[in-house]
Write a protein that holds these residues in place. Structure first.
Motif, mmCIF file in Angstrom:
data_model
loop_
_atom_site.group_PDB
_atom_site.id
_atom_site.type_symbol
_atom_site.label_atom_id
_atom_site.label_comp_id
_atom_site.label_asym_id
_atom_site.label_seq_id
_atom_site.Cartn_x
_atom_site.Cartn_y
_atom_site.Cartn_z
ATOM 1 N N GLU A 1 -46.920 -15.581 -49.300
ATOM 2 C CA GLU A 1 -46.064 -14.433 -49.618
ATOM 3 C C GLU A 1 -46.732 -13.113 -49.258
ATOM 4 N N MET A 2 -48.082 -13.116 -49.230
ATOM 5 C CA MET A 2 -48.804 -11.886 -48.904
ATOM 6 C C MET A 2 -48.544 -11.457 -47.466
ATOM 7 N N LYS A 3 -48.202 -12.409 -46.597
ATOM 8 C CA LYS A 3 -47.896 -12.042 -45.207
ATOM 9 C C LYS A 3 -46.713 -11.088 -45.145
ATOM 10 N N GLY A 4 -45.686 -11.376 -45.935
ATOM 11 C CA GLY A 4 -44.520 -10.495 -45.953
ATOM 12 C C GLY A 4 -44.864 -9.114 -46.476
ATOM 13 N N ARG A 5 -45.712 -9.034 -47.465
ATOM 14 C CA ARG A 5 -46.108 -7.726 -47.992
ATOM 15 C C ARG A 5 -46.935 -6.955 -46.978
ATOM 16 N N ILE A 6 -47.775 -7.670 -46.206
ATOM 17 C CA ILE A 6 -48.561 -6.995 -45.166
ATOM 18 C C ILE A 6 -47.637 -6.448 -44.075
ATOM 19 N N ILE A 7 -46.602 -7.245 -43.721
ATOM 20 C CA ILE A 7 -45.661 -6.770 -42.687
ATOM 21 C C ILE A 7 -44.865 -5.587 -43.203
ATOM 22 N N GLY A 8 -44.364 -5.681 -44.440
ATOM 23 C CA GLY A 8 -43.609 -4.582 -45.034
ATOM 24 C C GLY A 8 -42.174 -4.529 -44.556
ATOM 25 N N ARG A 9 -41.429 -3.584 -45.131
ATOM 26 C CA ARG A 9 -40.020 -3.432 -44.762
ATOM 27 C C ARG A 9 -39.913 -2.942 -43.321
ATOM 28 N N GLU A 10 -39.230 -3.747 -42.503
ATOM 29 C CA GLU A 10 -39.039 -3.451 -41.077
ATOM 30 C C GLU A 10 -40.366 -3.251 -40.354
ATOM 31 N N GLY A 11 -41.430 -3.866 -40.888
ATOM 32 C CA GLY A 11 -42.733 -3.829 -40.214
ATOM 33 C C GLY A 11 -43.497 -2.532 -40.378
ATOM 34 N N ARG A 12 -43.144 -1.690 -41.367
ATOM 35 C CA ARG A 12 -43.800 -0.382 -41.475
ATOM 36 C C ARG A 12 -45.255 -0.510 -41.924
ATOM 37 N N ASN A 13 -45.548 -1.501 -42.776
ATOM 38 C CA ASN A 13 -46.934 -1.649 -43.251
ATOM 39 C C ASN A 13 -47.874 -2.090 -42.135
ATOM 40 N N ILE A 14 -47.462 -3.094 -41.382
ATOM 41 C CA ILE A 14 -48.336 -3.591 -40.314
ATOM 42 C C ILE A 14 -48.504 -2.544 -39.227
ATOM 43 N N ARG A 15 -47.440 -1.770 -38.947
ATOM 44 C CA ARG A 15 -47.575 -0.690 -37.962
ATOM 45 C C ARG A 15 -48.536 0.380 -38.469
ATOM 46 N N ALA A 16 -48.484 0.693 -39.754
ATOM 47 C CA ALA A 16 -49.401 1.699 -40.319
ATOM 48 C C ALA A 16 -50.848 1.216 -40.251
ATOM 49 N N ILE A 17 -51.068 -0.088 -40.537
ATOM 50 C CA ILE A 17 -52.432 -0.628 -40.462
ATOM 51 C C ILE A 17 -52.951 -0.574 -39.033
ATOM 52 N N GLU A 18 -52.125 -0.995 -38.084
ATOM 53 C CA GLU A 18 -52.561 -1.004 -36.679
ATOM 54 C C GLU A 18 -52.796 0.414 -36.162
ATOM 55 N N ILE B 1 -52.315 2.650 -47.491
ATOM 56 C CA ILE B 1 -53.067 2.098 -46.345
ATOM 57 C C ILE B 1 -54.015 3.140 -45.776
ATOM 58 N N GLU B 2 -53.532 4.359 -45.587
ATOM 59 C CA GLU B 2 -54.397 5.408 -45.033
ATOM 60 C C GLU B 2 -55.576 5.698 -45.959
ATOM 61 N N GLU B 3 -55.329 5.730 -47.262
ATOM 62 C CA GLU B 3 -56.410 5.994 -48.223
ATOM 63 C C GLU B 3 -57.454 4.883 -48.180
ATOM 64 N N VAL B 4 -57.004 3.624 -48.153
ATOM 65 C CA VAL B 4 -57.938 2.492 -48.144
ATOM 66 C C VAL B 4 -58.712 2.444 -46.832
ATOM 67 N N VAL B 5 -58.063 2.778 -45.725
ATOM 68 C CA VAL B 5 -58.756 2.771 -44.426
ATOM 69 C C VAL B 5 -59.871 3.808 -44.422
ATOM 70 N N ARG B 6 -59.633 4.987 -45.023
ATOM 71 C CA ARG B 6 -60.691 5.997 -45.098
ATOM 72 C C ARG B 6 -61.875 5.485 -45.906
ATOM 73 N N LYS B 7 -61.580 4.821 -47.046
ATOM 74 C CA LYS B 7 -62.671 4.255 -47.839
ATOM 75 C C LYS B 7 -63.402 3.156 -47.086
ATOM 76 N N ALA B 8 -62.667 2.337 -46.345
ATOM 77 C CA ALA B 8 -63.300 1.277 -45.561
ATOM 78 C C ALA B 8 -64.208 1.855 -44.486
ATOM 79 N N GLU B 9 -63.792 2.968 -43.867
ATOM 80 C CA GLU B 9 -64.651 3.618 -42.867
ATOM 81 C C GLU B 9 -65.964 4.069 -43.488
ATOM 82 N N GLN B 10 -65.889 4.612 -44.713
ATOM 83 C CA GLN B 10 -67.123 5.029 -45.403
ATOM 84 C C GLN B 10 -68.006 3.830 -45.713
ATOM 85 N N GLN B 11 -67.407 2.715 -46.130
ATOM 86 C CA GLN B 11 -68.196 1.517 -46.431
ATOM 87 C C GLN B 11 -68.873 0.978 -45.183
ATOM 88 N N VAL B 12 -68.145 0.950 -44.072
ATOM 89 C CA VAL B 12 -68.740 0.445 -42.826
ATOM 90 C C VAL B 12 -69.846 1.374 -42.354
#
Length: 519
Positions: A219-236, A283-294
């Protein structure tokens, strides 16, 4: 009777009152006289005191005047003594100067006499030299006539004979020395390399261009994709990777040639899955934190490498660049592990040769530091690394060893060939490198470089193993109509400048956002 008594009482009272009044007037008169007498005494006493004060003041003034005169006279006497001493010194100096002047005059006269004597001697020697030269020329002429050769001919003949003999002897000695040196060098080189390899047990790490992330459920795959694919596009768009969601149960694949971006995407996705809140803002907030961790992971990797090799005093920026090599690969060989491996090999060879082992390890550890910036700065990684090392305070020997380890500049010390040899040994071991993967990574970097060369491009990512270019533009500089032209121009430039198999799709993304806060 009563009346008489009253009259007598009145008369007695009046007499008493009269007597009391007279007595009071007399007392007042006495008191007034006493007061006047006291006032006169006070006045006299005041006059006496004022006279005493005036006299004391006059005496003090006279004492001050006398003291001032004494001080002035004493100061005048001191000044006179000082002036007298100065005059004595001046007189002594004047006498000394006069004596020196006389000595100089005597010396000048002596030098003049010597000069005249030397000139006369020089003239005499010149005359004698001319006479001797005439005799020598006469003797030489007679010898040339007897020998049948001129002076130059005899000189050349003797020199030719000596040069020929010297060349013959030198050739024999050179051949013997070269053979001995070759044998000794070959033997010592084999011994040094064998010892260095025996001391090293390196870990072999293979590069992968994908990362698989486990999911708690499908079920997490659907949440990652999001409505009309907006989540996966934001991550990419935020990470520059390609998220592949297929039929693999409870797993998604993160694909990207850049391992740093791939690691940022993996960390961000892991945090999003753990948190459960997945939407573009989050997603944008978590990506910024991930950049700091890396980034922190990169710094820690650099520090661990320095501690493992046993060097110190390296600039923090060099430590950061060294940590970035953890995510860089050269022909499928991890560059950080290769640098550590080369450092141990170089240190072992330096120890066998009696050189500075720590300096050799330091140079070999930093020799590929330029690869951390080869995608940002044009030029050879060896020359880039040398410039970076010089910028951050490394010694001239270290800088030359880094810049010369591919023989692009001249080696100035023995350290440069040692680093070159250690680099070659680490890369030449079985299974260390693969040519195909390095060419693949270089092609993807060239694709991104071409896209970044156009005006208005904010970010660009090569995805789908280099079969697609995603170009994100600045909405204020590129309009919707210009996106089609930009996609066509990027595709034409890729066709002109690169050689590649198949087709490459160029996708230009223009996104306008409006944000407002509700208070």
């Amino acid at each position: 009777m009563a009346l008489i008594t009253a009259i007598l009482g009145f008369i007695v009272g009046g007499a008493v009152f009269f007597i009391w009044g007279i007595t009071k007037q007399r007392k007042d008169a006495v008191n007034l006289q006493a007061a006047r007498a006291q006032a006169e005494e006070i006045t006299k006493e005041a006059q006496t005191r004022s006279q005493l004060v005036v006299k004391e003041a006059e005496l003090k003034a006279k004492d001050i005047v006398v003291g001032a005169k004494a001080d002035a006279e004493r100061e005048m006497r001191d000044r006179r003594r000082e002036i007298a001493a100065i005059e004595q010194k001046l007189e002594a100096r004047e006498e000394t100067f006069e004596k020196r002047q006389e000595a100089f005059e005597r010396r000048e006269a002596d030098l003049n006499r010597r000069d005249q004597s030397l000139r006369s001697r020089e003239k005499t020697l010149t005359d004698k030299e001319e006479v001797l030269q005439a005799h020598i020329d006469e003797a030489r002429t007679k010898l040339e006539a007897v020998a049948g050769l001129t002076r130059e001919e005899a000189k050349h003949s003797l020199m030719d004979e000596m040069i020929g003999q010297a060349r013959t002897d030198a050739a024999k000695h050179i051949r013997i020395v070269e053979e001995e040196a070759r044998e000794e060098a070959d033997r010592r080189a084999k011994r040094v390399i064998a010892i260095a390899i025996e001391r090293l047990a390196g870990e072999f790490v293979a590069e992968r261009t994908v990362s698989v992330l486990a999911l708690p459920n499908d079920e997490m795959k659907g949440r990652i994709i999001g409505r009309e694919g907006r989540n996966i596009r934001a991550i990419e768009a935020a990470t520059g990777v390609d998220i592949i969601i297929d039929d693999t149960p409870e797993a998604v694949v993160i694909s990207c040639h850049n391992p740093i971006r791939r690691e940022i995407a993996r960390v961000a996705l892991q945090q999003l899955i753990s948190d459960g809140r997945i939407h573009p803002g989050r997603i944008e907030e978590v990506v910024r934190k991930a950049e700091q961790q890396v980034e922190e992971s990169i710094r820690e990797a650099g520090q661990r490498a320095i501690i493992e090799v046993g060097v110190h005093g390296i600039h923090p920026e060099l430590v950061k660049l060294l940590g970035m090599l953890k995510y860089r690969y050269s022909y499928a060989q991890n560059v950080l592990m290769h640098s550590i491996e080369a450092a141990f090999i170089c240190g072992a060879m330096a120890a066998e040769l009696g050189l500075n082992e720590k300096q050799a390890r330091r140079a070999a550890l930093l020799h590929d530091i330029g690869k951390a910036l080869t995608h940002e700065v044009e030029g050879s990684h060896a020359l880039i690394g040398g410039e970076i090392a010089r910028k951050y305070g490394e010694s001239a020997k270290i800088v030359n060893a880094i810049a010369a380890h591919h023989e692009e500049v001249k080696a100035e010390t023995i350290l440069a060939p040692l680093v070159d040899a250690a680099d070659a040994l680490s890369g030449a071991r079985p299974g260390a490198r693969r040519e195909v993967l390095e060419s693949y990574v270089k092609r993807l970097e060239d694709l991104e470089t071409i896209a970044k060369s156009f005006k208005g491009v904010e970010k660009c990512f090569a995805v789908q193993a280099g079969r697609e270019m995603r170009v994100i533009v600045e909405p204020t500089q590129i309009s919707d109509e210009d996106t089609s032209m930009l996609a066509r121009d990027v595709a034409r430039k890729i066709e002109t400048d690169m050689t590649y198999p198949g087709q490459i799709r160029v996708t230009v993304i223009r996104e306008t956002r409006a944000t407002e806060l509700a208070k």
